[in-house]
Design a protein around this motif. Structure first.
Motif, PDB file in Angstrom:
ATOM      1  N   PRO A   1       0.834  -1.207   0.000  1.00  0.00           N
ATOM      2  CA  PRO A   1       0.000   0.000   0.000  1.00  0.00           C
ATOM      3  C   PRO A   1       0.871   1.261   0.000  1.00  0.00           C
ATOM      4  O   PRO A   1       1.946   1.292   0.607  1.00  0.00           O
ATOM      5  N   PHE A   2       0.412   2.291  -0.691  1.00  0.00           N
ATOM      6  CA  PHE A   2       1.177   3.541  -0.718  1.00  0.00           C
ATOM      7  C   PHE A   2       0.229   4.727  -0.829  1.00  0.00           C
ATOM      8  O   PHE A   2      -0.927   4.596  -1.225  1.00  0.00           O
ATOM      9  N   PHE A   3       0.754   5.892  -0.463  1.00  0.00           N
ATOM     10  CA  PHE A   3       0.060   7.166  -0.649  1.00  0.00           C
ATOM     11  C   PHE A   3       0.994   8.077  -1.424  1.00  0.00           C
ATOM     12  O   PHE A   3       2.130   8.318  -0.997  1.00  0.00           O
ATOM     13  N   LEU A   4       0.539   8.561  -2.562  1.00  0.00           N
ATOM     14  CA  LEU A   4       1.316   9.467  -3.401  1.00  0.00           C
ATOM     15  C   LEU A   4       0.611  10.808  -3.460  1.00  0.00           C
ATOM     16  O   LEU A   4      -0.563  10.878  -3.828  1.00  0.00           O
ATOM     17  N   TYR A   5       1.309  11.859  -3.117  1.00  0.00           N
ATOM     18  CA  TYR A   5       0.776  13.218  -3.225  1.00  0.00           C
ATOM     19  C   TYR A   5       1.573  13.930  -4.310  1.00  0.00           C
ATOM     20  O   TYR A   5       2.744  14.261  -4.120  1.00  0.00           O
ATOM     21  N   LEU A   6       0.948  14.141  -5.458  1.00  0.00           N
ATOM     22  CA  LEU A   6       1.592  14.792  -6.593  1.00  0.00           C
ATOM     23  C   LEU A   6       0.985  16.181  -6.739  1.00  0.00           C
ATOM     24  O   LEU A   6      -0.142  16.328  -7.200  1.00  0.00           O
ATOM     25  N   ALA A   7       1.725  17.191  -6.342  1.00  0.00           N
ATOM     26  CA  ALA A   7       1.219  18.573  -6.358  1.00  0.00           C
ATOM     27  C   ALA A   7       2.027  19.376  -7.374  1.00  0.00           C
ATOM     28  O   ALA A   7       3.137  19.834  -7.090  1.00  0.00           O
ATOM     29  N   HIS A   8       1.480  19.551  -8.565  1.00  0.00           N
ATOM     30  CA  HIS A   8       2.169  20.300  -9.610  1.00  0.00           C
ATOM     31  C   HIS A   8       2.174  21.795  -9.300  1.00  0.00           C
ATOM     32  O   HIS A   8       1.231  22.335  -8.723  1.00  0.00           O
ATOM     33  N   ASN A   9       3.238  22.475  -9.715  1.00  0.00           N
ATOM     34  CA  ASN A   9       3.233  23.938  -9.722  1.00  0.00           C
ATOM     35  C   ASN A   9       2.260  24.449 -10.788  1.00  0.00           C
ATOM     36  O   ASN A   9       1.676  25.517 -10.650  1.00  0.00           O
ATOM     37  N   ALA A  10       2.113  23.689 -11.852  1.00  0.00           N
ATOM     38  CA  ALA A  10       1.180  24.040 -12.921  1.00  0.00           C
ATOM     39  C   ALA A  10      -0.254  23.930 -12.402  1.00  0.00           C
ATOM     40  O   ALA A  10      -0.549  23.030 -11.610  1.00  0.00           O
ATOM     41  N   VAL A  11      -1.155  24.819 -12.843  1.00  0.00           N
ATOM     42  CA  VAL A  11      -0.914  25.902 -13.782  1.00  0.00           C
ATOM     43  C   VAL A  11      -0.870  27.241 -13.034  1.00  0.00           C
ATOM     44  O   VAL A  11      -1.439  28.234 -13.486  1.00  0.00           O
ATOM     45  N   HIS A  12      -0.167  27.264 -11.961  1.00  0.00           N
ATOM     46  CA  HIS A  12      -0.054  28.460 -11.129  1.00  0.00           C
ATOM     47  C   HIS A  12       0.952  29.421 -11.747  1.00  0.00           C
ATOM     48  O   HIS A  12       1.908  29.007 -12.401  1.00  0.00           O
ATOM     49  N   PHE A  13       0.717  30.715 -11.522  1.00  0.00           N
ATOM     50  CA  PHE A  13       1.667  31.736 -11.972  1.00  0.00           C
ATOM     51  C   PHE A  13       2.954  31.633 -11.164  1.00  0.00           C
ATOM     52  O   PHE A  13       2.892  31.342  -9.978  1.00  0.00           O
ATOM     53  N   PRO A  14       4.141  31.856 -11.735  1.00  0.00           N
ATOM     54  CA  PRO A  14       4.446  32.182 -13.123  1.00  0.00           C
ATOM     55  C   PRO A  14       4.267  30.982 -14.058  1.00  0.00           C
ATOM     56  O   PRO A  14       4.505  29.848 -13.658  1.00  0.00           O
ATOM     57  N   ILE A  15       3.853  31.268 -15.282  1.00  0.00           N
ATOM     58  CA  ILE A  15       3.471  30.231 -16.234  1.00  0.00           C
ATOM     59  C   ILE A  15       4.706  29.699 -16.950  1.00  0.00           C
ATOM     60  O   ILE A  15       5.398  30.439 -17.639  1.00  0.00           O
ATOM     61  N   TYR A  16       4.967  28.395 -16.782  1.00  0.00           N
ATOM     62  CA  TYR A  16       6.167  27.780 -17.363  1.00  0.00           C
ATOM     63  C   TYR A  16       5.837  26.434 -18.009  1.00  0.00           C
ATOM     64  O   TYR A  16       6.199  25.381 -17.482  1.00  0.00           O
ATOM     65  N   PRO A  17       5.147  26.396 -19.144  1.00  0.00           N
ATOM     66  CA  PRO A  17       4.953  25.095 -19.798  1.00  0.00           C
ATOM     67  C   PRO A  17       6.282  24.510 -20.224  1.00  0.00           C
ATOM     68  O   PRO A  17       7.240  25.246 -20.526  1.00  0.00           O
ATOM     69  N   GLY A  18       6.373  23.194 -20.235  1.00  0.00           N
ATOM     70  CA  GLY A  18       7.599  22.532 -20.664  1.00  0.00           C
ATOM     71  C   GLY A  18       7.956  22.892 -22.094  1.00  0.00           C
ATOM     72  O   GLY A  18       7.104  23.261 -22.908  1.00  0.00           O
ATOM     73  N   LYS A  19       9.236  22.758 -22.424  1.00  0.00           N
ATOM     74  CA  LYS A  19       9.698  23.154 -23.755  1.00  0.00           C
ATOM     75  C   LYS A  19       9.048  22.328 -24.858  1.00  0.00           C
ATOM     76  O   LYS A  19       8.889  22.803 -25.978  1.00  0.00           O
ATOM     77  N   LYS A  20       8.663  21.088 -24.540  1.00  0.00           N
ATOM     78  CA  LYS A  20       7.970  20.265 -25.535  1.00  0.00           C
ATOM     79  C   LYS A  20       6.549  20.756 -25.778  1.00  0.00           C
ATOM     80  O   LYS A  20       5.930  20.405 -26.783  1.00  0.00           O
ATOM     81  N   TRP A  21       6.015  21.555 -24.835  1.00  0.00           N
ATOM     82  CA  TRP A  21       4.607  21.934 -24.885  1.00  0.00           C
ATOM     83  C   TRP A  21       4.401  23.395 -25.238  1.00  0.00           C
ATOM     84  O   TRP A  21       3.328  23.763 -25.720  1.00  0.00           O
ATOM     85  N   ALA A  22       5.399  24.235 -24.991  1.00  0.00           N
ATOM     86  CA  ALA A  22       5.263  25.667 -25.252  1.00  0.00           C
ATOM     87  C   ALA A  22       4.965  25.917 -26.729  1.00  0.00           C
ATOM     88  O   ALA A  22       5.692  25.462 -27.609  1.00  0.00           O
ATOM     89  N   GLY A  23       3.863  26.620 -26.982  1.00  0.00           N
ATOM     90  CA  GLY A  23       3.501  26.945 -28.354  1.00  0.00           C
ATOM     91  C   GLY A  23       2.621  25.926 -29.045  1.00  0.00           C
ATOM     92  O   GLY A  23       2.231  26.125 -30.198  1.00  0.00           O
ATOM     93  N   ARG A  24       2.276  24.831 -28.370  1.00  0.00           N
ATOM     94  CA  ARG A  24       1.473  23.789 -29.021  1.00  0.00           C
ATOM     95  C   ARG A  24      -0.006  24.140 -29.080  1.00  0.00           C
ATOM     96  O   ARG A  24      -0.706  23.750 -30.016  1.00  0.00           O
TER      97      ARG A  24
END
Length: 340
Positions: free
Chosen positions: A86-109
């Motif tokens: 058994p496990f507990f995973l807490y995945l808390a992304h900075n996205a989509v909070h300001f400042p906005i930093y999409p990954g380089k693979k995603w910027a402009g898509r």
């Protein structure tokens, strides 16, 4: 730090990355202005990327653009490493909070701008986590809860809700939440009962067979019956209080919501959220008895969390006697947090 709060592993940023840049007027690598320092603040402390209690490096703009992918890889690795227990995973992304930093693979898509680019990257991340659960055969053993931390900012479209993040209008408080557990939570179902993040701990404790602590008062309850549809229409919380900081600005009981906010100049505003989810029609004058009942609930809160300030029911705030950055601008790591 998380390891001092019961977590066995930690990877990420130990504090917010939107507290103001080192210099006013600095722009992100994507050309967007970063937030200005808050009053009395000289600038943002250098951000450390950490593993457990060790500082790995200082986070710069290029590193910000890599965070979603880094966090996703860590989450996938954690699931695979712990798939036999058994496990507990807490995945808390900075996205989509300001400042906005999409990954380089995603910027402009996305044709809708960099905010939407980042939304699409988060969508990819969630898919990676769910795919990993399916590939490891854990999908029918795992509850996944996807939830936002607050209502959308003015970048977002909150219709039909009124207001944005930082307000006690429904647009600032209501958030999207999805619970997923094949075989346990019926697909395509929904509920409009009042639930909140304070219900997560009691619910997870119930599912894990862990008794709740008896030496303190918990505001949350076990909402598992509401997720499975077994609650039979019973409310999870009949009353919900709307705080903005330490100031109580409103209360909801059933379908009725009363707001007594500073911008209302002390005049009560009453809304029926069942009929008027957009809070467009103040019906206080038509229902003085309901206003009086809800005002009494707000008055009673003065003896618990308080109406304007810290009330007698609040636990003491955590304080650090001599707070210091974990890493300096020149990359010097604070003693005790260096790589071993």
């Amino acid at each position: 730090m998380p390891l001092q709060q019961g977590f066995d592993e930690y990877f990420g940023l130990p504090y917010s990355n939107d507290m103001g840049p080192a210099e006013d007027g600095v722009k992100s690598s994507l050309g967007e202005p970063l937030p200005k320092p808050r009053p009395g603040q000289k600038g943002q402390p250098p951000l450390p990327l950490m593993r457990n209690n060790t500082v790995i490096k200082r986070v710069l703009p290029d590193d910000q653009q890599a965070l979603v992918e880094l966090y996703t890889k860590e989450a996938v690795r954690f699931i695979r490493d712990n798939q036999d227990r058994p496990f507990f995973l807490y995945l808390a992304h900075n996205a989509v909070h300001f400042p906005i930093y999409p990954g380089k693979k995603w910027a402009g898509r996305s044709p809708h701008g960099i905010y939407s680019d980042w939304v699409e990257e988060v969508d990819w991340s969630v898919g990676q986590v769910l795919d990993t659960l399916r590939e490891t055969g854990l999908d029918r053993k795992t509850l996944v809860l996807l939830v936002s931390d607050n209502g959308g900012t003015q970048r977002a479209v909150n219709r039909p809700l009124r207001g944005f993040k930082g307000s006690t209008w429904e647009g600032g408080i209501r958030v999207p939440a999805i619970a997923w557990w094949p075989g346990q939570i019926p697909p395509g179902t929904s509920t409009d009962v009042i639930v909140g993040m304070f219900d997560v701990l009691p619910t997870f404790a119930y599912l894990a067979g862990v008794p709740l602590p008896q030496d303190r008062r918990l505001d949350g309850i076990n909402i598992w019956p509401h997720l499975t549809g077994e609650a039979d229409g019973r409310p999870a919380h009949e009353t919900f209080y709307y705080f903005r900081g330490l100031v109580l600005e409103g209360v909801r009981h059933g379908d009725w919501k009363l707001r007594v906010a500073p911008n209302a100049k002390g005049k009560p505003e009453l809304y029926n959220l069942r009929e008027d989810i957009g809070e467009s029609r103040n019906v206080a004058a038509e229902h003085p008895e309901i206003v009086a009942r809800l005002e009494k609930l707000m008055a009673e809160m003065d003896q618990d969390l308080g109406r304007d300030g810290i009330g007698p029911g609040c636990r003491p705030l955590g304080r650090v006697a001599n707070p210091r950055p974990l890493i300096d601008y020149d990359g010097t790591i604070r003693p005790g947090f260096e790589p071993k």
